[in-house]
Design an enzyme around this catalytic site. Structure first.
Site: not given
Length: 204
Positions: A46, A71, A150, A153, A176, A185
């Site tokens: 990120r 995150k 992003h 990414r 995640h 994705y």
């Protein structure tokens, strides 16, 4: 499973080459920017993780890069092995940048990616600088898409899913907590397949 209304933007191989080619490694800032983009594209960092990355977070011996309190305040381990499936050598790229950065600044700073200008060398990079740099390079490369850090990414995640066909691997690499976030994705890859099949039909 319903497809998201809007799929994220990604760039293809030709666009990746055109984008990264804009960073001229002859110049110290170009060298720095090229390595930054490489890490976003090859291990999915990120923007915040790029600018907050410290040399202490990288173990060249074990070929590991640690993202500390990313995150969601979660740590994750990423690998920078030589000659990996991505076709790039993150370990050597980082080692070469480390040597040049220390030489240019006269000492090794805390952060991996720092300012290199005469008046403010060695300071942590600003998020806005990286965002503007990628937009500038994208425009120069002739990419007719709205590109951001992003986007790189998203591109990494899509390429990883195409390579592994394992969404759990992608989830772990991205950090995640919820698999449903990563499922976009799968939809991106399915969309690519649909477009390819459509083109084949049109050519007949």
């Amino acid at each position: 499973m319903a497809r998201p209304k809007k799929l994220p933007t990604i760039i293809n191989e030709a666009e990746i080459q055109a984008l990264t080619a804009q960073a001229n490694s002859r110049y110290v800032t170009g060298h720095r920017n090229r390595v930054m983009m490489q890490l976003m594209l090859s291990i999915g960092l990120r923007l915040a993780e790029v600018v907050n990355l410290r040399w202490d977070d990288i173990d060249f011996l074990s070929e590991v890069l640690m993202i500390r309190e990313g995150k969601g305040m979660k740590d994750r381990t990423l690998f920078i092995k030589d000659n990996n499936w991505r076709g790039v050598d993150d370990k050597t790229a980082l080692q070469e940048w480390k040597e040049r950065q220390a030489e240019e600044l006269g000492e090794l700073p805390e952060y991996v990616f720092t300012t290199m200008s005469a008046n403010s060398s060695g300071n942590q990079l600003n998020d806005r600088y990286v965002q503007a740099m990628i937009r500038r390079y994208s425009k120069r490369a002739g990419i007719n898409k709205k590109i951001s850090p992003h986007t790189l990414r998203h591109t990494f995640a899509t390429r990883l899913y195409k390579h592994t066909k394992d969404i759990a691997v992608v989830q772990k690499a991205l950090g995640h907590s919820d698999l449903s976030t990563t499922m976009v994705y799968v939809h991106l890859v399915s969309s690519d397949v649909e477009k390819a099949l459509s083109n084949v039909k049109d050519e007949k």
